[in-house]
Scaffold this motif. Structure first.
Motif, PDB file in Angstrom:
ATOM      1  N   PRO A 175       0.815  -1.223   0.000  1.00  0.00           N
ATOM      2  CA  PRO A 175       0.000   0.000   0.000  1.00  0.00           C
ATOM      3  C   PRO A 175       0.845   1.270   0.000  1.00  0.00           C
ATOM      4  N   GLU A 176       2.174   1.138   0.186  1.00  0.00           N
ATOM      5  CA  GLU A 176       3.046   2.308   0.315  1.00  0.00           C
ATOM      6  C   GLU A 176       3.864   2.597  -0.934  1.00  0.00           C
ATOM      7  N   PHE A 177       4.313   1.531  -1.619  1.00  0.00           N
ATOM      8  CA  PHE A 177       5.301   1.707  -2.678  1.00  0.00           C
ATOM      9  C   PHE A 177       4.797   1.216  -4.028  1.00  0.00           C
ATOM     10  N   LYS A 178       5.181   1.953  -5.068  1.00  0.00           N
ATOM     11  CA  LYS A 178       4.928   1.529  -6.444  1.00  0.00           C
ATOM     12  C   LYS A 178       6.281   1.416  -7.148  1.00  0.00           C
ATOM     13  N   VAL A 179       6.648   0.182  -7.520  1.00  0.00           N
ATOM     14  CA  VAL A 179       7.942  -0.041  -8.165  1.00  0.00           C
ATOM     15  C   VAL A 179       7.862   0.403  -9.619  1.00  0.00           C
ATOM     16  N   VAL A 180       8.681   1.379  -9.976  1.00  0.00           N
ATOM     17  CA  VAL A 180       8.708   1.911 -11.338  1.00  0.00           C
ATOM     18  C   VAL A 180       9.604   1.061 -12.231  1.00  0.00           C
ATOM     19  N   GLY A 181      10.692   0.535 -11.679  1.00  0.00           N
ATOM     20  CA  GLY A 181      11.604  -0.278 -12.466  1.00  0.00           C
ATOM     21  C   GLY A 181      12.836  -0.657 -11.676  1.00  0.00           C
ATOM     22  N   PHE A 182      13.770  -1.322 -12.359  1.00  0.00           N
ATOM     23  CA  PHE A 182      15.042  -1.723 -11.774  1.00  0.00           C
ATOM     24  C   PHE A 182      16.145  -0.773 -12.221  1.00  0.00           C
ATOM     25  N   LEU A 183      17.169  -0.646 -11.390  1.00  0.00           N
ATOM     26  CA  LEU A 183      18.447  -0.066 -11.792  1.00  0.00           C
ATOM     27  C   LEU A 183      19.486  -1.176 -11.688  1.00  0.00           C
ATOM     28  N   ASP A 184      20.378  -1.268 -12.669  1.00  0.00           N
ATOM     29  CA  ASP A 184      21.410  -2.297 -12.600  1.00  0.00           C
ATOM     30  C   ASP A 184      22.614  -1.857 -13.426  1.00  0.00           C
ATOM     31  N   ASP A 185      23.803  -2.244 -12.955  1.00  0.00           N
ATOM     32  CA  ASP A 185      25.045  -1.864 -13.641  1.00  0.00           C
ATOM     33  C   ASP A 185      25.364  -2.765 -14.828  1.00  0.00           C
ATOM     34  N   ASP A 186      24.665  -3.879 -14.951  1.00  0.00           N
ATOM     35  CA  ASP A 186      24.926  -4.825 -16.037  1.00  0.00           C
ATOM     36  C   ASP A 186      24.338  -4.301 -17.349  1.00  0.00           C
ATOM     37  N   GLN A 187      25.207  -3.897 -18.276  1.00  0.00           N
ATOM     38  CA  GLN A 187      24.749  -3.316 -19.541  1.00  0.00           C
ATOM     39  C   GLN A 187      23.969  -4.310 -20.397  1.00  0.00           C
ATOM     40  N   LEU A 188      24.212  -5.608 -20.208  1.00  0.00           N
ATOM     41  CA  LEU A 188      23.564  -6.623 -21.041  1.00  0.00           C
ATOM     42  C   LEU A 188      22.059  -6.713 -20.806  1.00  0.00           C
ATOM     43  N   ILE A 189      21.598  -6.251 -19.651  1.00  0.00           N
ATOM     44  CA  ILE A 189      20.159  -6.362 -19.359  1.00  0.00           C
ATOM     45  C   ILE A 189      19.446  -5.016 -19.380  1.00  0.00           C
ATOM     46  N   HIS A 190      20.149  -3.953 -19.745  1.00  0.00           N
ATOM     47  CA  HIS A 190      19.495  -2.643 -19.840  1.00  0.00           C
ATOM     48  C   HIS A 190      18.414  -2.683 -20.917  1.00  0.00           C
ATOM     49  N   GLY A 191      17.238  -2.186 -20.582  1.00  0.00           N
ATOM     50  CA  GLY A 191      16.122  -2.181 -21.520  1.00  0.00           C
ATOM     51  C   GLY A 191      15.285  -3.447 -21.478  1.00  0.00           C
ATOM     52  N   GLN A 192      15.774  -4.480 -20.792  1.00  0.00           N
ATOM     53  CA  GLN A 192      15.000  -5.710 -20.655  1.00  0.00           C
ATOM     54  C   GLN A 192      13.861  -5.492 -19.656  1.00  0.00           C
ATOM     55  N   VAL A 193      12.887  -6.384 -19.693  1.00  0.00           N
ATOM     56  CA  VAL A 193      11.731  -6.284 -18.794  1.00  0.00           C
ATOM     57  C   VAL A 193      11.720  -7.506 -17.879  1.00  0.00           C
ATOM     58  N   LEU A 194      11.747  -7.258 -16.565  1.00  0.00           N
ATOM     59  CA  LEU A 194      11.664  -8.315 -15.560  1.00  0.00           C
ATOM     60  C   LEU A 194      10.431  -8.085 -14.702  1.00  0.00           C
ATOM     61  N   LEU A 195       9.590  -9.101 -14.596  1.00  0.00           N
ATOM     62  CA  LEU A 195       8.377  -9.006 -13.775  1.00  0.00           C
ATOM     63  C   LEU A 195       7.553  -7.775 -14.134  1.00  0.00           C
ATOM     64  N   GLY A 196       7.577  -7.426 -15.418  1.00  0.00           N
ATOM     65  CA  GLY A 196       6.796  -6.287 -15.885  1.00  0.00           C
ATOM     66  C   GLY A 196       7.451  -4.943 -15.635  1.00  0.00           C
ATOM     67  N   LYS A 197       8.690  -4.948 -15.128  1.00  0.00           N
ATOM     68  CA  LYS A 197       9.402  -3.705 -14.825  1.00  0.00           C
ATOM     69  C   LYS A 197      10.641  -3.598 -15.713  1.00  0.00           C
ATOM     70  N   THR A 198      10.890  -2.417 -16.246  1.00  0.00           N
ATOM     71  CA  THR A 198      12.044  -2.195 -17.125  1.00  0.00           C
ATOM     72  C   THR A 198      13.321  -2.055 -16.305  1.00  0.00           C
ATOM     73  N   VAL A 199      14.414  -2.612 -16.839  1.00  0.00           N
ATOM     74  CA  VAL A 199      15.722  -2.472 -16.206  1.00  0.00           C
ATOM     75  C   VAL A 199      16.426  -1.263 -16.829  1.00  0.00           C
ATOM     76  N   TYR A 200      16.742  -0.267 -15.985  1.00  0.00           N
ATOM     77  CA  TYR A 200      17.365   0.967 -16.460  1.00  0.00           C
ATOM     78  C   TYR A 200      18.839   1.004 -16.069  1.00  0.00           C
ATOM     79  N   SER A 201      19.594   1.778 -16.807  1.00  0.00           N
ATOM     80  CA  SER A 201      20.985   2.046 -16.451  1.00  0.00           C
ATOM     81  C   SER A 201      21.016   3.112 -15.359  1.00  0.00           C
ATOM     82  N   PRO A 202      21.944   3.027 -14.407  1.00  0.00           N
ATOM     83  CA  PRO A 202      22.073   4.085 -13.392  1.00  0.00           C
ATOM     84  C   PRO A 202      22.331   5.454 -14.001  1.00  0.00           C
TER      85      PRO A 202
END
Length: 664
Positions: A175-202
């Motif tokens: 009830p408190e948080f809405k996950v907008v997406g992931f941040l990750d340093d791994d360039q190979l997964i940038h732009g991929q979608v995990l569990l409906g959330k986009t993986v962004y570059s820092p």
């Protein structure tokens, strides 16, 4: 959704349960009528008026459907909380209804009612009932979700690994948080979608903060080292984001992350050093299968020592404490940690040498960790005699009793404030060290191994300012700082306790051990990081609209800008790469004893000035940086001024000095 519709939905939501049930039954009656009418239209392939229907078919439908639906619990279901399993319940109940309805309509044919109605009508009723239930659920949950989404905080999860994915799953219905997406340093997964959330570059963080109104970042990186974590925290600092974290990988036992695992960023996450990894053999050496005693067992260091000890499987653990509540609290906690261990709680004053000897002999104590002390610098400065009496004479009593009762190992817990002290607490700790060193060298044939462990500030201990800073930030400031240039060494309480145990195991004679604690930390930098990672900005001359002000209040009595760990300059290395031996001089005990007797007399007379002078003589590196602020001393001076007569001194010659040791 219109405002009036929202009001209508809320009014229905708060109706009594029997009213909601009545509405559901009436709705199903109407659906029976509607599905019968629609079945006639489909069968006859022409539109007919409702009044031209055979009402016997409608009456039979209602009389069969409502009892069956009631029996299957369709009117006990809270629709807004149902899942798709309700479809199965409707399917089974309408199937039974269809058999009975077809039996009546098809076999016992009714005039002017085609037999095909017995098949079509139950099918239409199933779709009608299912649509009504799911429609109500969608209507109410969408209204509820709209409210929640307005109040939810947009967050990012830093780390798209297993821990991050589990965290996103756990936050799905938060009830408190809405996950907008992931941040990750791994360039190979940038732009991929995990569990409906986009993986962004820092590198996209600034844009995300602006466009998606990000207010919080969860660090789901339990296995990275501290230097890498510090780099990430520093990058987040620029955007004034609140940061929460997950436990370290060693703390995650079952491999599953839940919302309850989320915590505020721990202050030790801000240290620029990794914790010292313990040597298991050293930890176990003087504890496993031994009888262990801890003085000051209810204090910050003492209680953590006890937590570590119970995990190392001693034969028996004795808790020695003067504070009743603190003793009760740690006993209850330890009893849950190791239910098979015999734990003995003793309310004993560590200054009572006779009682200590009785305890050591009765329980055949092997190892002692002496943690009983007053550690809070300003409080000891304001209560000089009690501070010196407790710190010095408890150590003296413990050391003497250990030698007399042939205890195998005594570990005395000292402080970095004992090095070139500027306050009473530090001077009393250094004098305590001299007592331990003097007694050991006086009794050369003793079988007791002595060790002194000296370390810096322990994070969030009873004497630490960190909890105070946290409270001040939570209250909106100001955060009070004694001086802009003040620095301190820091370590975690777990690391401190493990160091004490390992150093004690390394003792061969009477050594002073110090820890390589890395670089000291500037307190102003620590405060700024705490403010930023709490989601606030610093209010200063460069940012008058900031949230939290840092106010410099001046050094407290006895406080100094920098702490040190060594008196000399050439510490010796040990086989533990992070533990060194200090080479400190000591005072011959026969000479020290005379001065200790004089100190005892001064303490009984509450001669604060005399106590400070004698401390300066015994601890040659002690240089007080403040006037006397002892409360009793100041009040006595005020009384002298008021009455203009000297206070009557006690007869020193005939006075019994209770804290003087009778033997040794």
């Amino acid at each position: 959704m219109t405002y009036n519709m929202k009001i209508s939905l809320n009014s229905i939501l708060y109706l009594p349960r029997y009213s909601k049930r009545a509405i559901a039954i009436i709705t199903d009656v109407l659906l029976c009528c509607f599905s019968t009418w629609l079945a006639f239209i489909l069968r006859l392939e022409e539109a007919i008026l409702f009044k031209d229907l055979n009402f016997h078919s409608i009456l039979i439908s209602v009389m069969i459907a409502i009892p069956i639906f009631w029996t299957f619990g369709l009117y006990r279901t809270i629709l807004r909380y149902t899942d798709l399993s309700v479809i199965f319940t409707i399917l089974v109940s309408t199937f039974l209804y269809g058999l009975l309805y077809f039996f009546v309509i098809g076999i016992y044919s009714i005039e002017e009612v085609p037999r095909a109605i017995g098949v079509l009508q139950p099918m239409l009723l199933f779709f009608a009932i299912t649509s009504s239930r799911l429609g109500v659920k969608i209507l109410f949950t969408s209204n509820n979700n709209l409210k929640k989404s307005i109040s939810k905080l947009n967050v990012l999860v830093y780390g798209a690994g297993e821990a991050g994915r589990q965290l996103v799953t756990a936050l799905e219905n938060s009830p408190e948080f809405k996950v907008v997406g992931f941040l990750d340093d791994d360039q190979l997964i940038h732009g991929q979608v995990l569990l409906g959330k986009t993986v962004y570059s820092p590198l996209e963080l600034e844009k995300l903060v602006q466009d998606r109104d990000i207010g919080l970042v969860f660090l789901a990186l339990p296995s990275i080292d501290r230097s890498k974590r510090n780099q990430i925290i520093e990058s987040l600092n620029k955007y004034m984001l609140r940061v929460k974290t997950l436990p370290s990988i060693s703390e995650i036992v079952d491999g599953r992350i839940t919302i309850s695992d989320i915590r505020d960023l721990n202050i030790n996450d801000l240290l620029n050093r990794d914790e010292v990894k313990p040597d298991i053999k050293l930890l176990e050496k003087n504890i496993n299968s031994h009888t262990v005693l801890v003085t000051g067992a209810g204090g910050s260091i003492g209680s953590e020592l006890c937590r570590q000890i119970v995990r190392l499987k001693p034969n028996k653990l004795i808790l020695l404490e003067l504070n009743e509540f603190a003793l009760y609290k740690i006993y209850e906690e330890l009893s849950l940690l190791n239910k098979n261990l015999k734990i003995i709680s003793l309310l004993v004053n560590a200054q009572d040498q006779d009682k200590l000897e009785t305890v050591f002999e009765t329980f055949k104590v092997d190892t002692i960790y002496h943690a009983a002390a007053y550690k809070h610098v300003p409080l000891v400065e304001e209560n000089i005699c009690e501070g010196v009496k407790n710190n010095v004479f408890s150590t003296l009593a413990v050391a003497k009793a250990s030698v007399i009762k042939k205890v195998s190992n005594l570990v005395f817990i000292s402080s970095d404030k004992a090095v070139r002290p500027t306050n009473i607490m530090g001077a009393s700790k250094r004098l305590s060290e001299l007592c331990v060193q003097g007694i050991y060298n006086h009794t050369k044939n003793t079988s007791t191994h002595f060790s002194i462990v000296r370390f810096g500030n322990v994070l969030e201990s009873s004497g630490s300012v960190i909890p105070k800073f946290k409270r001040q930030i939570k209250e909106g400031g100001p955060v009070t700082l004694t001086h802009l240039d003040v620095t301190r060494y820091f370590m975690t309480v777990t690391e401190a306790a493990q160091l004490v145990i390992q150093a004690g195991a390394m003792s061969e004679k009477c050594e002073v051990f110090v820890l390589d604690m890395g670089k000291s930390i500037k307190i102003i930098d620590l405060i700024y990081n705490m403010i930023k990672l709490s989601g606030f900005t610093v209010k200063d001359s460069n940012n008058l609209n900031g949230d939290i002000e840092v106010r410099v209040i001046g050094l407290r009595p006895g406080e100094k800008l920098y702490e040190e760990l060594l008196i000399g300059d050439n510490p010796k290395k040990t086989y533990h790469k992070k533990i060194h031996k200090a080479q400190d001089s000591f005072i011959v005990y026969n000479q020290l004893k005379i001065d200790l007797d004089d100190l005892s007399t001064l303490l009984e007379d509450n001669n604060v000035a005399g106590v400070k002078d004698l401390l300066s003589k015994l601890v040659r590196t002690y240089q007080s940086n403040t006037k006397i602020v002892d409360h009793i001393h100041e009040e006595q001076l005020n009384l002298q001024k008021d009455f203009k007569i000297p206070l009557r001194m006690k007869d020193k010659e005939n006075k019994i000095i209770r804290i003087k040791a009778k033997r040794f």
